[in-house]
Enzyme design. Structure first.
Site, PDB file in Angstrom:
ATOM      1  N   HIS A 191     -50.249  29.902   5.016  1.00  9.20           N
ATOM      2  CA  HIS A 191     -51.466  29.171   4.623  1.00  9.20           C
ATOM      3  C   HIS A 191     -51.029  28.249   3.465  1.00  9.20           C
ATOM      4  O   HIS A 191     -51.392  28.461   2.309  1.00  9.20           O
ATOM      5  CB  HIS A 191     -52.538  30.163   4.193  1.00  9.20           C
ATOM      6  CG  HIS A 191     -53.926  29.605   4.059  1.00  9.20           C
ATOM      7  ND1 HIS A 191     -54.219  28.247   4.115  1.00  9.20           N
ATOM      8  CD2 HIS A 191     -55.122  30.239   3.875  1.00  9.20           C
ATOM      9  CE1 HIS A 191     -55.531  28.078   3.967  1.00  9.20           C
ATOM     10  NE2 HIS A 191     -56.101  29.268   3.818  1.00  9.20           N
ATOM     11  N   LYS A 216     -62.357  27.352  27.856  1.00 11.26           N
ATOM     12  CA  LYS A 216     -62.089  27.193  29.307  1.00 11.26           C
ATOM     13  C   LYS A 216     -60.600  27.348  29.599  1.00 11.26           C
ATOM     14  O   LYS A 216     -60.151  27.111  30.701  1.00 11.26           O
ATOM     15  CB  LYS A 216     -62.532  25.802  29.768  1.00 11.26           C
ATOM     16  CG  LYS A 216     -63.994  25.494  29.542  1.00 11.26           C
ATOM     17  CD  LYS A 216     -64.270  24.059  30.014  1.00 11.26           C
ATOM     18  CE  LYS A 216     -65.353  23.425  29.164  1.00 11.26           C
ATOM     19  NZ  LYS A 216     -65.332  21.957  29.256  1.00 11.26           N
ATOM     20  N   ARG A 234     -64.138  28.411   2.799  1.00  9.73           N
ATOM     21  CA  ARG A 234     -63.503  27.539   1.807  1.00  9.73           C
ATOM     22  C   ARG A 234     -62.584  26.483   2.409  1.00  9.73           C
ATOM     23  O   ARG A 234     -62.686  25.296   2.055  1.00  9.73           O
ATOM     24  CB  ARG A 234     -62.668  28.378   0.818  1.00  9.73           C
ATOM     25  CG  ARG A 234     -63.490  29.030  -0.263  1.00  9.73           C
ATOM     26  CD  ARG A 234     -62.876  30.370  -0.626  1.00  9.73           C
ATOM     27  NE  ARG A 234     -63.083  31.267   0.495  1.00  9.73           N
ATOM     28  CZ  ARG A 234     -64.193  32.002   0.639  1.00  9.73           C
ATOM     29  NH1 ARG A 234     -65.103  32.001  -0.279  1.00  9.73           N
ATOM     30  NH2 ARG A 234     -64.367  32.763   1.716  1.00  9.73           N
ATOM     31  N   THR A 235     -61.678  26.888   3.266  1.00  7.83           N
ATOM     32  CA  THR A 235     -60.643  25.940   3.719  1.00  7.83           C
ATOM     33  C   THR A 235     -61.286  24.801   4.492  1.00  7.83           C
ATOM     34  O   THR A 235     -61.022  23.623   4.238  1.00  7.83           O
ATOM     35  CB  THR A 235     -59.600  26.670   4.588  1.00  7.83           C
ATOM     36  OG1 THR A 235     -59.191  27.846   3.893  1.00  7.83           O
ATOM     37  CG2 THR A 235     -58.399  25.784   4.835  1.00  7.83           C
ATOM     38  N   ARG A 274     -56.823  25.906  12.074  1.00 12.17           N
ATOM     39  CA  ARG A 274     -56.683  27.354  11.802  1.00 12.17           C
ATOM     40  C   ARG A 274     -56.772  28.071  13.140  1.00 12.17           C
ATOM     41  O   ARG A 274     -57.641  27.756  13.961  1.00 12.17           O
ATOM     42  CB  ARG A 274     -57.786  27.855  10.869  1.00 12.17           C
ATOM     43  CG  ARG A 274     -57.781  29.386  10.767  1.00 12.17           C
ATOM     44  CD  ARG A 274     -58.704  29.908   9.718  1.00 12.17           C
ATOM     45  NE  ARG A 274     -58.217  29.603   8.375  1.00 12.17           N
ATOM     46  CZ  ARG A 274     -58.799  30.038   7.259  1.00 12.17           C
ATOM     47  NH1 ARG A 274     -59.868  30.804   7.334  1.00 12.17           N
ATOM     48  NH2 ARG A 274     -58.314  29.722   6.087  1.00 12.17           N
TER      49      ARG A 274
END
Ligand code: CP
Length: 330
Positions: A157, A108, A79-80, A129
């Site tokens: 959030h 890396k 969703r986000t 995120r």
């Protein structure tokens, strides 16, 4: 008055220009639920409602034409990520996206700060995120473009909280004086951490319903108590739900448990199904940030108060508003 009628883009641009002057989000990072005032929230709701109306008549607007959104997701999301990307495309802008942490130079050993500095050279706004609390702030400190926290581990959030607020206002007609049960993994649930900060601006009362080992973090409960917010921590969902206007369900977050036997002990502890709803004395609204596992059964989906898929859709309008507010008018 003479001349051509205003197009939806013209009207949106005028409305946005007026609203942006009244808020202080232009050029700002969005990192935490407690950074918003009621005035910011009111403006966000107004702008998002305008976009919702506009999108009934038109597929996309041109407000952010030429602007680029970068999405960096070091943790899974449906969703986000997709709603931010949809929001930018609906506003006429473009999107660049990291396919996964494994396929970026993070694999890396590149730091979040260096990734943010690099992406600042390509994009106008960055949505991140990451599994670590504080990582979005780290990105924001290094970036030269606005950074939006799309979830930092078990931290915050904030954009989910804003779309939850928008949904609650639409579903219940007001944000004031509501009794809200927040249920499930309140320890690791970043959505509830951010949402309760916003709701507490509106004289809400809160039941925190969780197993003993997944209670709301102490720093949040003590902050709420300092602000005079009424809270009760209980394990009895039926009691809390019967006294609430709104039930905010959350998933028990298996991925945050170091010991899976501890997860198995609390898995399935709270489940809302048709039988549970029939026992409640009054109609209630049910929200969930999703994804769900087993905590809201599919036979609840047809219940009129089950608003979680409407909540998903609202995410697009709210994220359009946030992108427009953060980037300002071109
Ligand atoms: N609500 C939410 O954050 O969903 P995703 O994990 O799918 O982005």
């Amino acid at each position: 008055m003479t001349g051509k009628p205003l197009s939806i883009d013209d009207r949106s641009a005028r409305r946005l220009s007026k609203e942006v002057k009244m808020t202080n989000l232009k050029g700002q990072d969005i990192l935490h639920g407690n950074q918003f005032s009621k005035k910011d929230i009111d403006k966000m709701i107004k702008i998002a409602s305008g976009f919702e109306r506009d999108l009934r008549k038109k597929d996309s607007l041109a407000l952010l034409k030429g602007k680029i959104l970068a999405t960096l997701f070091f943790e899974p999301s449906t969703r986000t990520r997709l709603s931010f990307e949809t929001a930018m495309l609906r506003l006429g802008g473009g999107v660049i996206s990291m396919a996964s942490a494994e396929s970026s130079s993070a694999a890396k050993g590149e730091t979040v700060a260096d990734t943010a500095r690099t992406v600042s050279q390509y994009a106008d706004v960055l949505v991140i995120r990451h599994p670590r609390i504080g990582s979005a702030k780290e990105a924001a400190d290094a970036a030269s473009i606005p950074v939006i926290n799309a979830g930092d581990g078990a931290g915050q959030h904030p954009t989910q909280a804003l779309l939850d607020i928008y949904t609650i206002r639409k579903e219940l007609g007001s944000l004031k004086n509501l009794s809200v049960s927040m249920v499930g993994d309140l320890k690791n649930g970043r959505t509830v951490h951010a949402l309760v900060e916003l709701l507490s601006l509106y004289q809400t009362q809160h039941y925190f319903v969780s197993p003993a080992n997944l209670r709301m973090p102490e720093e949040i409960t003590s902050h709420l108590k300092q602000k005079g917010v009424w809270i009760e921590e209980i394990e009895d969902l039926e009691k809390a739900a019967s006294e609430s206007h709104l039930i905010y369900m959350t998933r028990i977050q298996k991925e945050r448990f170091a010991d899976l036997t501890e997860y198995e002990k609390v898995r399935g502890r709270y489940i809302i199904d048709g039988e549970f709803l029939r026992k409640l004395k009054k109609k209630t609204t049910i929200l969930h940030p999703l994804p769900r596992v087993d905590e809201v059964s599919s036979d609840v989906d047809s219940y009129p108060g089950a608003a979680y898929f409407r909540q998903v859709r609202n995410g697009v309008f709210v994220r359009m508003a946030l992108l427009a507010m953060v980037l300002g008018r071109r």
